[in-house]
Scaffold this active site. Structure first.
Site, mmCIF file in Angstrom:
data_model
loop_
_atom_site.group_PDB
_atom_site.id
_atom_site.type_symbol
_atom_site.label_atom_id
_atom_site.label_comp_id
_atom_site.label_asym_id
_atom_site.label_seq_id
_atom_site.Cartn_x
_atom_site.Cartn_y
_atom_site.Cartn_z
ATOM 1 C CG ASP A 1 11.785 2.020 6.705
ATOM 2 O OD1 ASP A 1 11.606 1.930 7.927
ATOM 3 O OD2 ASP A 1 11.210 2.859 5.987
ATOM 4 N N GLY B 1 7.430 1.067 1.136
ATOM 5 C CA GLY B 1 7.352 0.578 -0.233
ATOM 6 C C GLY B 1 8.531 0.996 -1.091
ATOM 7 N N GLY C 1 3.290 4.472 5.035
ATOM 8 C CA GLY C 1 4.385 4.206 5.960
ATOM 9 C C GLY C 1 4.785 2.760 6.096
ATOM 10 C CG LEU C 2 2.620 -0.302 5.479
ATOM 11 C CD1 LEU C 2 1.515 -1.166 4.881
ATOM 12 C CD2 LEU C 2 2.936 -0.755 6.907
ATOM 13 N N PRO D 1 0.833 -1.208 0.000
ATOM 14 C CG PRO D 1 -0.884 -1.609 1.532
ATOM 15 C CD PRO D 1 0.443 -2.133 1.087
ATOM 16 N NE ARG D 2 3.608 4.175 -3.984
ATOM 17 C CZ ARG D 2 3.768 4.708 -5.198
ATOM 18 N NH1 ARG D 2 3.298 4.088 -6.260
ATOM 19 N NH2 ARG D 2 4.407 5.850 -5.342
ATOM 20 C CD GLN D 3 3.599 8.566 -0.348
ATOM 21 O OE1 GLN D 3 3.758 9.127 0.726
ATOM 22 N NE2 GLN D 3 4.575 8.396 -1.216
ATOM 23 C CB SER E 1 13.289 1.097 1.681
ATOM 24 O OG SER E 1 12.202 0.649 2.469
ATOM 25 C CB ALA E 2 10.023 -2.858 -0.534
#
Length: 340
Positions: A164, A119, A116-117, A112-114, A121-122
């Site tokens: 992260d 995305g 704080g998960l 999910p975008r924006q 850096s993944a």
């Protein structure tokens, strides 16, 4: 034809966030429910393939504004391009001779975008994994997060910390110590001390995030962290002291995990958010509402990252059902994160 598919997963900060960028301490867990995947295959030219997750055509000026509010200015291709550059520079500095074959690379992500998960850096970590395998270059695990961080901070000017990237490289559940006296330089990069913890020590944990249009509900990560960095660098007492508090809470969280003291861990998680709220008085009301709704049914709660997703502990399946119902009413999806 050589074809490589490498993934990096979403992450959630358990406690200590956001002190990782301020010589603090954190505990994070991987969220294997979501991932970014880089796909690399040998090709005649070095080609970065654009995907539908890098939108550059819009139906109107209002659609462009909406997209920027939701996704920010950085799509996946700039991240990949910067990652390739940093990887090449690292190899040159370390004396690795790269073969002459070219490749095509693209990415996809269901993170999910924006919210704080992690995305962005993944995408970088998945890309670096492809590059290491394609060129048969081994980068020490402790160095990989620091290299991934440099992609954003040095190449793209994005304010970020190591947390992260550490959890996305090591996966599982990790306690991280970034105190100045614990940092050491490896292969030209500063690295912290990273301790794997048994995910079996975790009590029942939930993750909730905004599942509807989030453009009016969340802020891009850089909009949160850049001003905070400035305040810290200026020596604002409240911010400097808060970072020390976050680090102490991470230590307490580690102790609670090892002792299997779930009540203490819940209290530490709540304290983390409360202190964060003190130094960030302009949090969006919807973000605060997520935490308050989760706490209203007895769960602990704080931000999983920079806002838009929360993480916490719950007692039993009855409480989880209440969480799902209450948070669902305000447009959130609630899941049980898969850590292993």
């Amino acid at each position: 034809m050589l074809l490589l598919r490498r993934r990096a997963h979403a992450r959630a900060g358990l406690v200590g966030n956001p002190s990782d960028g301020y010589h603090g301490k954190t505990i994070s867990l991987i969220v294997r429910n979501f991932f970014a995947e880089a796909v690399l295959y040998e090709w005649e030219d070095l080609e970065l393939v654009w995907t539908d997750q890098n939108q550059h055509r819009f139906g109107s000026i209002h659609e462009l504004v909406h997209d920027v509010k939701l996704h920010g200015y950085f799509g996946g291709v700039p991240l990949i391009k910067a990652a390739i550059k940093k990887f090449a520079e690292y190899c040159q500095a370390q004396g690795h001779t790269l073969h002459k074959r070219n490749f095509s690379i693209r990415f996809e992500s269901n993170i999910p975008r924006q919210v704080g998960l992690a995305g962005s850096s993944a995408i970088i970590v998945a890309t670096l994994r492809c590059l290491m395998d394609f060129y048969q270059v081994q980068i020490p695990k402790e160095v990989q997060p620091s290299l991934a961080l440099a992609v954003e901070t040095e190449e793209l000017g994005i304010t970020a910390g190591l947390q992260d990237r550490v959890i996305q490289v090591f996966e599982g559940l990790v306690y991280m110590d970034f105190a100045k006296e614990r940092m050491e330089q490896l292969n030209g990069y500063w690295c912290g001390r990273y301790e794997r913890l048994d995910p079996g020590l975790l009590p029942p944990v939930y993750l909730a995030y905004i599942a509807r249009d989030a453009s009016e509900f969340v802020q891009p990560t850089y909009a949160v962290h850049t001003p905070l960095r400035v305040r810290f660098q200026q020596g604002e007492p409240a911010v400097v002291e808060a970072m020390k508090t976050f680090a102490r809470l991470a230590e307490e969280g580690r102790e609670a995990l090892l002792a299997r003291d779930h009540e203490r861990l819940a209290a530490v998680i709540n304290a983390n958010f409360d202190k964060r709220r003190e130094i960030l008085p302009h949090m969006l009301p919807g973000q605060i509402q997520m935490v308050e709704v989760a706490r209203s049914v007895g769960a602990s709660a704080h931000f999983a990252g920079s806002g838009g997703a929360i993480l916490g502990t719950y007692r039993d399946e009855g409480m989880f059902a209440k969480l799902r119902g209450a948070l669902g009413e305000i447009g959130c999806r609630v899941i049980k994160p898969t850590v292993v």
